[in-house]
Design an enzyme around this catalytic site. Structure first.
Site, PDB file in Angstrom:
ATOM      1  N   GLU A   1       0.827  -1.208   0.000  1.00  0.00           N
ATOM      2  CA  GLU A   1       0.000   0.000   0.000  1.00  0.00           C
ATOM      3  C   GLU A   1       0.864   1.262   0.000  1.00  0.00           C
ATOM      4  O   GLU A   1       0.642   2.210   0.749  1.00  0.00           O
ATOM      5  CB  GLU A   1      -0.954  -0.013   1.203  1.00  0.00           C
ATOM      6  CG  GLU A   1      -1.890  -1.207   1.171  1.00  0.00           C
ATOM      7  CD  GLU A   1      -2.938  -1.211   2.275  1.00  0.00           C
ATOM      8  OE1 GLU A   1      -2.677  -0.650   3.349  1.00  0.00           O
ATOM      9  OE2 GLU A   1      -4.019  -1.795   2.036  1.00  0.00           O
TER      10      GLU A   1
ATOM     11  N   ASP B   1      -8.645  -8.746   4.168  1.00  0.00           N
ATOM     12  CA  ASP B   1      -8.360  -7.673   5.113  1.00  0.00           C
ATOM     13  C   ASP B   1      -9.396  -7.605   6.235  1.00  0.00           C
ATOM     14  O   ASP B   1     -10.210  -6.679   6.254  1.00  0.00           O
ATOM     15  CB  ASP B   1      -8.315  -6.342   4.344  1.00  0.00           C
ATOM     16  CG  ASP B   1      -7.668  -5.239   5.155  1.00  0.00           C
ATOM     17  OD1 ASP B   1      -7.041  -5.545   6.182  1.00  0.00           O
ATOM     18  OD2 ASP B   1      -7.789  -4.070   4.755  1.00  0.00           O
TER      19      ASP B   1
ATOM     20  N   GLU C   1     -12.254  -2.066  12.293  1.00  0.00           N
ATOM     21  CA  GLU C   1     -12.231  -1.289  11.042  1.00  0.00           C
ATOM     22  C   GLU C   1     -13.406  -1.617  10.130  1.00  0.00           C
ATOM     23  O   GLU C   1     -14.016  -0.711   9.560  1.00  0.00           O
ATOM     24  CB  GLU C   1     -10.905  -1.567  10.314  1.00  0.00           C
ATOM     25  CG  GLU C   1     -10.820  -0.917   8.948  1.00  0.00           C
ATOM     26  CD  GLU C   1      -9.485  -1.154   8.255  1.00  0.00           C
ATOM     27  OE1 GLU C   1      -8.565  -1.734   8.862  1.00  0.00           O
ATOM     28  OE2 GLU C   1      -9.369  -0.747   7.080  1.00  0.00           O
TER      29      GLU C   1
HETATM   30  C1  GCV Z   1      -2.191   0.390   8.457  1.00  0.00           C
HETATM   31  C2  GCV Z   1      -5.908  -1.998   5.607  1.00  0.00           C
HETATM   32  C3  GCV Z   1      -6.257  -0.737   6.324  1.00  0.00           C
HETATM   33  C4  GCV Z   1      -5.066   0.205   6.401  1.00  0.00           C
HETATM   34  C5  GCV Z   1      -3.914  -0.547   7.079  1.00  0.00           C
HETATM   35  C6  GCV Z   1      -3.605  -1.800   6.271  1.00  0.00           C
HETATM   36  C7  GCV Z   1      -2.510  -2.643   6.885  1.00  0.00           C
HETATM   37  O1  GCV Z   1      -5.682  -1.756   4.262  1.00  0.00           O
HETATM   38  O2  GCV Z   1      -7.340  -0.131   5.698  1.00  0.00           O
HETATM   39  O3  GCV Z   1      -5.442   1.334   7.126  1.00  0.00           O
HETATM   40  O4  GCV Z   1      -2.776   0.256   7.176  1.00  0.00           O
HETATM   41  O5  GCV Z   1      -4.768  -2.583   6.192  1.00  0.00           O
HETATM   42  O6  GCV Z   1      -2.847  -3.619   7.532  1.00  0.00           O
HETATM   43  O7  GCV Z   1      -1.350  -2.351   6.694  1.00  0.00           O
END
Ligand code: GCV
Length: 718
Positions: free
Chosen positions: A316, A395, A423
């Site tokens: 990411e 996720d 989340e």
């Molecule tokens: C810390 C998901 C979340 C991100 C997070 C990522 C990860 O994509 O939306 O906020 O980033 O996981 O676990 O690295």
């Protein structure tokens, strides 16, 4: 935990030798003072003063000839409990109701068992009305002390008993996604739903870390022993934790240390460039290797018991070794070499996938990514690398399959990663207890329930403990989770979300524990003297709340029907044409992702037998994961006998009904709860009802419009 009495004989003989030792006595409670000061403005969570009454009102003897910070904590906790509840410190063992004893290092071998070698293990025994907790290290004694607190009066009554308790794995970690510099989109705590950070405020590490010390105490009482204190997305400000902010990290580590908790940092792969001014972060570059070795030297010089680094690389947008044509094993091993002289660990995250996917590309399946990037390197990771893998391949969805990558590396230390912060599960506005979900995932038998005897029954938790059926038993990993705590007065936004934090620690300690019994523990501790009404209301609201949330949100393992970005509230097509690789392919004929080997992405082939075949076949794929593995017509009939579309309607109507029933139970019982809790929970229920109504109507309408199939019961769908 071992069955009571299993090591009974040895233990009783050991105890009598201890009582003799006590008469010679180095019994002392005259060392410090007080545990972490209680802040009346902060909710005490599962450690209210009243929880210490059963212990604190008794006569306690402490045999603790140890000067470690954790030993000081044990003394301070006992001293404070006795002072608050009228008990007494006694010198002579025969005058004690409770003996807390550090097993002497020279105890004869017959008084020791394998578990004694574990510094976190303890023995709890009750004989002739005297309770004795023994351990070989102050950390074990601290866990034993909190065990007594947890048991309350039950610790002191009933038949004689001898129980040995030891944690399932030595690494029970919480990761914080806290930022020092407030992120313009993600805020102070990424995916945090409980206010600001307990570590950072306004761009700096907080001066007053009392709250961190209180947190450490709560974590120790639930079983967590490691914390990573900053976001895995490491920005420029957080990169400095390795550098000029290191003294602040040392202050945080000092707040955790007395409770046996080791501090870790998330680091940026680009640190040699950002901090060292190097032109590269290539792991094969000698200058880069030297820079990391120097950084590790500085960190351990400042914090001798530092734990290690957590790293999110090539994920990411975070930098990583791919930029230099290197593998993740290359990257992890370079860092591992830098920290190895200090006994440090590298938690290397396997959350590596293409987040710039073209939705038109039907060949790429994000679910396959972790396995593809990591499984080929099994056996090449250094001894001090732990590959940290999300429990599902996507996720932290309300329902997704277990990650096959977790089972694919018998020669690698693996730590499955969970998410305590909700989340995708309601942002701690919805009452959702996750103990049952985690318990089910941890118990997932990767090689089937039965088989050839050697492989059968091995679970996700077994893999974490190094018991992979094809491994040699030495690759002990751990368990990790993203914390849900912030500077909120209740710690977690929704007061009931405290139960998730508590349950995480308890399940990390013992993944086989009953999650509803854990909830019971949490209720008894958090609401001392809880009436039947309080207990029954909390169970009615929380026991099945994970399934309830699933019912009114994304059905049958379809995943990602949330609002993009925030991940709160319904948006069935929110990610459908985005670059994130999270598609469900709903059209007028059907829905779901074909991940079969026969006609789809081939993801099912990443599982060992029997799951590779169980998931491949429509006949055997479990209903709850149907749309994770198969694209089916809306008229497809589930094992339950319902069609897919009717299942969607029925669960969404029922899901909201269940929320309304929970809210009704809450309204009836709220006066039985402390006023501050009642006020916050009432406010949260109003939002949960609003949001669940939204979910029901949006998802039902989406399926009605796509399928054209009316609800068999003629209910209102818009
Ligand atoms: C810390 C998901 C979340 C991100 C997070 C990522 C990860 O994509 O939306 O906020 O980033 O996981 O676990 O690295």
């Amino acid at each position: 935990m071992e069955a009571p009495g299993r090591s009974g004989l040895g233990c009783n003989r050991f105890l009598s030798s201890h009582l003799i030792a006590l008469e010679r006595s180095d019994v002392t409670l005259n060392r410090p003072s007080h545990p972490v000061p209680a802040d009346p403005a902060v909710h005490p969570a599962w450690l209210p003063e009243a929880a210490f009454a059963p212990l604190g009102s008794r006569r306690v003897a402490l045999v603790l000839d140890d000067a470690s910070p954790v030993a000081d904590t044990v003394r301070a906790e006992v001293t404070a409990a006795l002072a608050a509840h009228g008990g007494a410190a006694v010198e002579a063992a025969e005058a004690a109701d409770v003996v807390l004893a550090l097993r002497p290092a020279d105890a004869a071998p017959q008084f020791q068992s394998d578990g004694d070698l574990d510094p976190e293990a303890f023995t709890y025994a009750r004989a002739g009305g005297v309770v004795t907790v023994t351990a070989s290290d102050a950390r074990g004694l601290l866990y034993g002390l909190f065990h007594l607190v947890r048991l309350g009066e039950r610790a002191f009554t009933g038949a004689d008993v001898v129980e040995r308790h030891a944690p399932h794995t030595p690494l029970r970690m919480l990761d914080h996604w806290d930022n020092i510099a407030v992120h313009p989109v993600m805020g102070q705590v990424e995916r945090g739903y409980a206010g600001g950070s307990i570590f950072y405020e306004a761009g700096v590490v907080r001066e007053d870390l009392t709250r961190v010390a209180q947190y450490a105490r709560l974590l120790a009482a639930s079983g967590v022993n490691r914390v990573a204190i900053n976001n895995v997305n490491v920005g420029p400000a957080e990169t400095r934790l390795l550098d000029d902010l290191l003294p602040d990290v040392a202050r945080i580590a000092a707040a955790f240390r007395p409770y046996g908790i080791t501090t870790h940092l998330s680091v940026s792969w680009a640190s040699p460039v950002r901090l060292g001014g190097l032109a590269t972060s290539d792991p094969f570059d000698a200058g880069v290797q030297e820079w990391w070795a120097g950084a590790a030297d500085r960190v351990w010089a400042a914090i001798p018991d530092f734990g290690g680094f957590v790293i999110k690389a090539d994920s990411e947008g975070q930098p990583g070794p791919f930029a230099y044509g290197r593998t993740h094993a290359d990257g992890a091993n370079m860092l591992a070499a830098a920290v190895a002289p200090h006994g440090g660990l590298i938690h290397w995250r396997a959350f590596v996938y293409n987040h710039e996917q073209d939705w038109r590309d039907r060949r790429t399946d994000r679910a396959k990514a972790a396995f593809e990037h990591f499984a080929p390197y099994d056996g090449t990771f250094a001894d001090n690398v732990i590959v940290q893998i999300k429990h599902g391949p996507l996720d932290f969805q309300v329902r997704e399959a277990t990650s096959p990558a977790i089972a694919a590396m018998p020669r690698t230390r693996v730590a499955p990663e969970f998410q305590v912060t909700t989340e995708y599960l309601g942002h701690q506005k919805h009452a959702v207890y996750l103990g049952r979900m985690w318990s089910q995932l941890l118990a997932f038998p990767y090689w089937g329930q039965d088989g050839d005897g050697s492989r059968s029954g091995r679970t996700m938790a077994d893999v974490a403990a190094g018991r992979h059926p094809l491994g040699d038993g030495t690759r002990v990993g751990g368990l990790a989770a993203v914390s849900n705590v912030g500077d909120d007065v209740f710690w977690t936004g929704h007061p009931f979300a405290q139960a998730n934090l508590y349950a995480w620690g308890r399940l990390a300690w013992d993944p086989t524990a009953d999650p509803i019994a854990i909830l019971d523990e949490w209720i008894a501790l958090t609401f001392p003297g809880a009436t039947a009404l309080v207990r029954e209301t909390l169970h009615a609201i929380l026991d099945q709340s994970w399934e309830t949330y699933e019912m009114y949100t994304a059905p049958l393992g379809v995943c990602f029907m949330v609002q993009p970005g925030s991940h709160y509230g319904p948006s069935p097509d929110g990610y459908e044409y985005s670059p994130w690789g999270t598609y469900h392919f709903a059209d007028r004929d059907g829905v779901g992702v074909d991940r079969t080997r026969a006609t789809g992405s081939g993801y099912t082939g990443q599982y060992p037998a029997p799951w590779s075949d169980v998931y491949e076949s429509l006949d055997t794929c479990p209903d709850e994961l149907l749309l994770f593995f198969h694209h089916v017509p809306y008229s497809h009939v589930l094992h339950s006998g319902k069609t897919v579309v009717q299942h969607v309607y029925d669960t969404h109507f029922e899901g909201l009904e269940r929320v309304l029933e929970a809210a009704r139970r809450w309204t009836e019982a709220q006066d039985a709860f402390p006023a501050d809790v009642a006020e916050r929970v009432t406010e949260r229920f109003a939002e949960q009802v609003r949001s669940a109504t939204d979910w029901r109507d949006v998802v039902n309408t989406y399926f009605l419009r796509h399928s054209g199939v009316a609800d068999a019961h003629g209910r209102t769908i818009y």
